[in-house]
Design a protein around this motif. Structure first.
Motif, mmCIF file in Angstrom:
data_model
loop_
_atom_site.group_PDB
_atom_site.id
_atom_site.type_symbol
_atom_site.label_atom_id
_atom_site.label_comp_id
_atom_site.label_asym_id
_atom_site.label_seq_id
_atom_site.Cartn_x
_atom_site.Cartn_y
_atom_site.Cartn_z
ATOM 1 N N GLU A 1 4.134 -42.737 -44.922
ATOM 2 C CA GLU A 1 2.615 -43.416 -45.032
ATOM 3 C C GLU A 1 1.942 -42.504 -45.988
ATOM 4 N N LEU A 2 2.229 -41.060 -46.181
ATOM 5 C CA LEU A 2 1.514 -40.155 -47.056
ATOM 6 C C LEU A 2 1.919 -40.490 -48.416
ATOM 7 N N ALA A 3 3.083 -40.691 -48.589
ATOM 8 C CA ALA A 3 3.781 -41.141 -50.018
ATOM 9 C C ALA A 3 3.143 -42.673 -50.356
ATOM 10 N N ARG A 4 3.028 -43.480 -49.565
ATOM 11 C CA ARG A 4 2.260 -44.687 -49.817
ATOM 12 C C ARG A 4 0.978 -44.519 -50.335
ATOM 13 N N GLN A 5 0.175 -43.709 -49.358
ATOM 14 C CA GLN A 5 -1.290 -43.387 -49.375
ATOM 15 C C GLN A 5 -1.516 -42.742 -50.833
ATOM 16 N N SER A 6 -0.499 -41.738 -51.273
ATOM 17 C CA SER A 6 -0.783 -40.843 -52.317
ATOM 18 C C SER A 6 -0.760 -41.443 -53.800
ATOM 19 N N LYS A 7 -0.476 -42.444 -53.769
ATOM 20 C CA LYS A 7 -0.663 -43.155 -55.189
ATOM 21 C C LYS A 7 -2.104 -43.463 -55.688
ATOM 22 N N GLY A 8 -3.122 -43.916 -54.591
ATOM 23 C CA GLY A 8 -4.593 -44.122 -54.897
ATOM 24 C C GLY A 8 -5.568 -42.940 -54.245
ATOM 25 N N VAL A 9 -4.998 -41.832 -53.805
ATOM 26 C CA VAL A 9 -5.827 -41.253 -53.117
ATOM 27 C C VAL A 9 -6.856 -40.421 -54.092
ATOM 28 N N ASP A 10 -7.861 -40.245 -53.582
ATOM 29 C CA ASP A 10 -9.055 -39.567 -54.459
ATOM 30 C C ASP A 10 -9.243 -38.370 -53.580
ATOM 31 N N PRO A 11 -9.003 -37.097 -54.217
ATOM 32 C CA PRO A 11 -9.151 -35.814 -53.416
ATOM 33 C C PRO A 11 -10.796 -35.660 -53.023
ATOM 34 N N ARG A 12 -11.501 -36.233 -53.701
ATOM 35 C CA ARG A 12 -12.909 -36.218 -53.293
ATOM 36 C C ARG A 12 -13.176 -36.638 -51.772
ATOM 37 N N ASP A 13 -12.365 -37.589 -51.350
ATOM 38 C CA ASP A 13 -12.395 -38.125 -50.111
ATOM 39 C C ASP A 13 -12.085 -37.028 -48.987
ATOM 40 N N GLY A 14 -11.503 -35.961 -49.213
ATOM 41 C CA GLY A 14 -11.001 -35.006 -48.424
ATOM 42 C C GLY A 14 -10.070 -35.679 -47.246
ATOM 43 N N GLY A 15 -9.181 -36.502 -47.508
ATOM 44 C CA GLY A 15 -8.274 -36.834 -46.600
ATOM 45 C C GLY A 15 -8.794 -37.683 -45.508
ATOM 46 N N LEU A 16 -9.917 -38.187 -45.490
ATOM 47 C CA LEU A 16 -10.647 -38.968 -44.488
ATOM 48 C C LEU A 16 -10.071 -40.529 -44.621
ATOM 49 N N ASP A 17 -9.769 -41.047 -45.547
ATOM 50 C CA ASP A 17 -9.000 -42.206 -45.568
ATOM 51 C C ASP A 17 -7.803 -42.023 -44.989
ATOM 52 N N THR A 18 -6.963 -41.224 -45.060
ATOM 53 C CA THR A 18 -5.725 -40.846 -44.507
ATOM 54 C C THR A 18 -5.995 -40.947 -42.905
ATOM 55 N N TRP A 19 -6.774 -40.030 -42.609
ATOM 56 C CA TRP A 19 -7.149 -39.824 -41.178
ATOM 57 C C TRP A 19 -7.526 -41.004 -40.507
ATOM 58 N N ASP A 20 -8.224 -42.009 -41.257
ATOM 59 C CA ASP A 20 -8.761 -43.114 -40.522
ATOM 60 C C ASP A 20 -7.689 -44.152 -40.463
ATOM 61 N N LEU A 21 -6.635 -44.247 -41.199
ATOM 62 C CA LEU A 21 -5.641 -45.322 -41.357
ATOM 63 C C LEU A 21 -4.523 -44.732 -40.176
ATOM 64 N N LEU A 22 -4.392 -43.398 -40.113
ATOM 65 C CA LEU A 22 -3.664 -42.645 -39.193
ATOM 66 C C LEU A 22 -4.100 -43.119 -37.444
ATOM 67 N N MET A 23 -5.513 -43.099 -37.495
ATOM 68 C CA MET A 23 -6.284 -43.478 -36.329
ATOM 69 C C MET A 23 -5.956 -44.973 -36.011
ATOM 70 N N GLN A 24 -6.180 -45.665 -36.894
ATOM 71 C CA GLN A 24 -5.889 -47.368 -36.789
ATOM 72 C C GLN A 24 -4.577 -47.271 -36.231
ATOM 73 N N MET A 25 -3.506 -46.762 -37.079
ATOM 74 C CA MET A 25 -2.269 -46.898 -36.512
ATOM 75 C C MET A 25 -1.813 -46.429 -35.061
ATOM 76 N N ILE A 26 -2.542 -45.675 -34.466
ATOM 77 C CA ILE A 26 -2.351 -45.409 -33.148
ATOM 78 C C ILE A 26 -3.219 -45.849 -32.208
ATOM 79 N N GLY A 27 -4.018 -46.926 -32.739
ATOM 80 C CA GLY A 27 -4.875 -47.726 -31.672
ATOM 81 C C GLY A 27 -6.187 -47.156 -31.663
ATOM 82 N N ARG A 28 -6.761 -46.201 -32.296
ATOM 83 C CA ARG A 28 -7.879 -45.362 -32.340
ATOM 84 C C ARG A 28 -8.989 -45.814 -33.382
ATOM 85 N N GLY A 29 -8.691 -47.106 -34.011
ATOM 86 C CA GLY A 29 -9.764 -47.315 -34.996
ATOM 87 C C GLY A 29 -11.054 -47.334 -34.612
ATOM 88 N N GLU A 30 -11.460 -47.712 -33.300
ATOM 89 C CA GLU A 30 -12.841 -47.820 -33.057
ATOM 90 C C GLU A 30 -13.465 -46.501 -32.989
#
Length: 131
Positions: A68-97
């Motif tokens: 998942e990290l490799a898939r996301q790293s292609k278009g990651v913007d370091p200015r986001d601070g990893g928040l998009d990754t955190w959001d996606l991982l939370m979605q994946m474990i059913g904690r999107g809300e």
């Protein structure tokens, strides 16, 4: 030397990473991920945080996380601070809300500010790791 954290994931210093590239063990920056931060706990502190439901637990393996990290790293913007990754991982474990409720918080904004100040260089409009 590198220290194994879990299968296929090692921790190393920046100096050692440069040595691994020089020796040909690693080919360059694409073989590394920068993870900034530190978490430490006093005696029984983590147990208390788990009891208070301050952490979200899920079962996974290193390959799922790495893919998942490799898939996301292609278009990651370091200015986001990893928040998009955190959001996606939370979605994946059913904690999107929960992720949606926290999005845009003061902590998120401070992380983005830190990322811009410490991880991004703006020479010639480039975005990347600061030297």
């Amino acid at each position: 030397a590198s220290v194994t954290v879990m299968k296929d994931i090692q921790w190393t210093s920046f100096e050692n990473a440069k040595k691994l590239v020089k020796k040909g063990v690693a080919s360059g920056p694409e073989d590394f991920w920068l993870v900034a931060g530190y978490a430490g706990w006093g005696p029984s502190q983590l147990s208390g945080e788990l009891d208070r439901k301050s952490w979200y637990m899920c079962a996974t393996d290193s390959q799922t996380l790495l893919k998942e990290l490799a898939r996301q790293s292609k278009g990651v913007d370091p200015r986001d601070g990893g928040l998009d990754t955190w959001d996606l991982l939370m979605q994946m474990i059913g904690r999107g809300e929960t992720a949606d409720e926290c999005s845009g918080s003061f902590d998120d904004l401070m992380l983005k500010e830190w990322s811009q100040a410490n991880l991004v260089k703006f020479d010639y409009g480039e975005v990347g790791l600061a030297k």
